[in-house]
Motif scaffolding. Sequence first.
Motif, mmCIF file in Angstrom:
data_model
loop_
_atom_site.group_PDB
_atom_site.id
_atom_site.type_symbol
_atom_site.label_atom_id
_atom_site.label_comp_id
_atom_site.label_asym_id
_atom_site.label_seq_id
_atom_site.Cartn_x
_atom_site.Cartn_y
_atom_site.Cartn_z
ATOM 1 N N LYS A 36 0.818 -1.220 0.000
ATOM 2 C CA LYS A 36 0.000 0.000 0.000
ATOM 3 C C LYS A 36 0.852 1.271 0.000
ATOM 4 C CE LYS A 36 -3.612 0.756 2.493
ATOM 5 N NZ LYS A 36 -4.506 1.421 1.580
ATOM 6 N N THR A 37 2.046 1.190 0.571
ATOM 7 C CA THR A 37 2.916 2.360 0.637
ATOM 8 C C THR A 37 3.221 2.884 -0.760
ATOM 9 O OG1 THR A 37 3.886 1.538 2.687
ATOM 10 C CG2 THR A 37 5.112 3.242 1.522
ATOM 11 N N GLY A 38 3.419 1.984 -1.689
ATOM 12 C CA GLY A 38 3.710 2.393 -3.071
ATOM 13 C C GLY A 38 2.574 3.182 -3.693
ATOM 14 N N THR A 39 1.347 2.733 -3.499
ATOM 15 C CA THR A 39 0.218 3.464 -4.069
ATOM 16 C C THR A 39 -0.072 4.734 -3.271
ATOM 17 O OG1 THR A 39 -1.345 2.062 -2.856
ATOM 18 C CG2 THR A 39 -0.859 1.421 -5.111
ATOM 19 N N ASP A 40 0.155 4.693 -1.965
ATOM 20 C CA ASP A 40 -0.081 5.885 -1.144
ATOM 21 C C ASP A 40 0.902 7.003 -1.476
ATOM 22 O OD1 ASP A 40 -2.056 4.425 0.077
ATOM 23 O OD2 ASP A 40 -0.935 4.055 1.919
ATOM 24 N N LYS A 41 2.073 6.631 -1.976
ATOM 25 C CA LYS A 41 3.076 7.643 -2.315
ATOM 26 C C LYS A 41 2.558 8.604 -3.387
ATOM 27 C CE LYS A 41 6.911 6.010 -3.712
ATOM 28 N NZ LYS A 41 8.255 5.572 -4.029
ATOM 29 N N THR A 42 1.660 8.134 -4.238
ATOM 30 C CA THR A 42 1.102 9.033 -5.263
ATOM 31 C C THR A 42 0.349 10.191 -4.609
ATOM 32 O OG1 THR A 42 -0.894 7.691 -5.525
ATOM 33 C CG2 THR A 42 0.937 7.222 -7.019
ATOM 34 N N LEU A 43 -0.285 9.953 -3.465
ATOM 35 C CA LEU A 43 -0.959 11.028 -2.734
ATOM 36 C C LEU A 43 0.053 12.040 -2.214
ATOM 37 C CD1 LEU A 43 -3.493 8.906 -0.640
ATOM 38 C CD2 LEU A 43 -4.014 10.300 -2.650
ATOM 39 N N VAL A 44 1.168 11.545 -1.679
ATOM 40 C CA VAL A 44 2.213 12.429 -1.164
ATOM 41 C C VAL A 44 2.784 13.269 -2.307
ATOM 42 C CG1 VAL A 44 4.486 12.510 -0.038
ATOM 43 C CG2 VAL A 44 2.744 10.893 0.756
ATOM 44 N N LYS A 45 2.934 12.654 -3.476
ATOM 45 C CA LYS A 45 3.504 13.371 -4.620
ATOM 46 C C LYS A 45 2.565 14.451 -5.164
ATOM 47 C CE LYS A 45 6.796 10.054 -6.430
ATOM 48 N NZ LYS A 45 7.118 9.175 -7.559
ATOM 49 N N GLU A 46 1.300 14.413 -4.789
ATOM 50 C CA GLU A 46 0.404 15.510 -5.161
ATOM 51 C C GLU A 46 0.797 16.784 -4.421
ATOM 52 O OE1 GLU A 46 -3.660 14.386 -4.537
ATOM 53 O OE2 GLU A 46 -3.502 12.660 -5.866
ATOM 54 N N VAL A 47 1.423 16.629 -3.262
ATOM 55 C CA VAL A 47 1.869 17.771 -2.455
ATOM 56 C C VAL A 47 3.353 18.031 -2.682
ATOM 57 C CG1 VAL A 47 2.183 18.623 -0.101
ATOM 58 C CG2 VAL A 47 0.110 17.368 -0.694
ATOM 59 N N VAL A 48 4.160 16.991 -2.559
ATOM 60 C CA VAL A 48 5.622 17.099 -2.704
ATOM 61 C C VAL A 48 5.951 16.904 -4.185
ATOM 62 C CG1 VAL A 48 7.837 16.087 -2.026
ATOM 63 C CG2 VAL A 48 5.963 16.213 -0.377
ATOM 64 N N GLN A 49 6.069 18.021 -4.891
ATOM 65 C CA GLN A 49 6.228 17.915 -6.346
ATOM 66 C C GLN A 49 7.629 18.224 -6.841
ATOM 67 O OE1 GLN A 49 3.055 20.434 -7.779
ATOM 68 N NE2 GLN A 49 1.567 18.799 -7.520
ATOM 69 N N ASN A 50 8.434 18.892 -6.045
ATOM 70 C CA ASN A 50 9.772 19.283 -6.499
ATOM 71 C C ASN A 50 10.846 18.628 -5.648
ATOM 72 O OD1 ASN A 50 8.930 21.215 -8.548
ATOM 73 N ND2 ASN A 50 8.172 22.408 -6.819
ATOM 74 N N PHE A 51 11.542 17.674 -6.249
ATOM 75 C CA PHE A 51 12.659 17.020 -5.561
ATOM 76 C C PHE A 51 13.621 16.495 -6.612
ATOM 77 C CE2 PHE A 51 9.006 14.200 -5.787
ATOM 78 C CZ PHE A 51 9.507 13.075 -6.431
ATOM 79 N N ALA A 52 14.896 16.441 -6.242
ATOM 80 C CA ALA A 52 15.932 16.016 -7.178
ATOM 81 C C ALA A 52 15.962 14.502 -7.335
ATOM 82 C CB ALA A 52 17.299 16.509 -6.712
ATOM 83 N N LYS A 53 15.696 13.790 -6.244
ATOM 84 C CA LYS A 53 15.784 12.331 -6.286
ATOM 85 C C LYS A 53 14.843 11.731 -5.254
ATOM 86 C CE LYS A 53 19.232 8.683 -6.693
ATOM 87 N NZ LYS A 53 18.748 8.066 -7.888
ATOM 88 N N GLU A 54 14.388 10.561 -5.598
ATOM 89 C CA GLU A 54 13.468 9.821 -4.732
ATOM 90 C C GLU A 54 14.164 8.555 -4.249
ATOM 91 O OE1 GLU A 54 9.236 7.544 -5.455
ATOM 92 O OE2 GLU A 54 9.840 9.115 -6.826
ATOM 93 N N PHE A 55 13.950 8.230 -2.986
ATOM 94 C CA PHE A 55 14.554 7.042 -2.390
ATOM 95 C C PHE A 55 13.470 6.202 -1.733
ATOM 96 C CE2 PHE A 55 17.648 10.424 -2.310
ATOM 97 C CZ PHE A 55 18.839 9.828 -2.680
ATOM 98 N N VAL A 56 13.578 4.880 -1.869
ATOM 99 C CA VAL A 56 12.753 3.951 -1.102
ATOM 100 C C VAL A 56 13.745 3.133 -0.276
ATOM 101 C CG1 VAL A 56 11.108 2.050 -1.162
ATOM 102 C CG2 VAL A 56 10.992 3.853 -2.901
ATOM 103 N N ILE A 57 13.644 3.276 1.044
ATOM 104 C CA ILE A 57 14.673 2.724 1.916
ATOM 105 C C ILE A 57 14.045 1.891 3.037
ATOM 106 C CG2 ILE A 57 16.515 3.347 3.547
ATOM 107 C CD1 ILE A 57 16.964 5.888 1.892
#
Length: 142
Positions: free
Chosen positions: A93-114
């Motif tokens: 679910k975290t993977g699909t929920d991340k799309t909600l976060v990306k609606e707010v957090v739109q500007n970043f140089a790199k994304e990490f899944v850790i």
Amino acid sequence: MATKIDKEACREAYNLVRDDGSAVIWVTFKYDGSTIVPGEQGAEYQDFIQQCTDDIRLFAFVRFTTGDAMSKRSKFALITWIGENVSGLQRAKTGTDKTLVKEVVQNFAKEFVISDRKELEEDFIKSELKKAGGANYDAQAE
């Protein structure tokens, strides 16, 4: 139940990290039931690492100062932390929920899944951001 996000509260926290005049360099977005809300925030990266425990999943927006002798600039990272003890269903679910976060957090140089704390080390993240950043004049003598 479908996950939701408190967009306004999360956007406020996001903008605080983006503001170069702010001491806040990181903010987490955590789960409150089935809603993603702003969590902790701080001015020291090490304090952020302490938030990443084995039994939780969270998203973080972090500002790093990168650059070289020619220029210093802020670079932003979106970090998804999934602790080792998080269930398979929650991981998925975290993977699909991340799309909600990306609606707010739109500007970043790199994304990490850790999920390994070693990968949270500041030097590792900074080196990855530097690779994503283009020109690097560090090799030149000052």
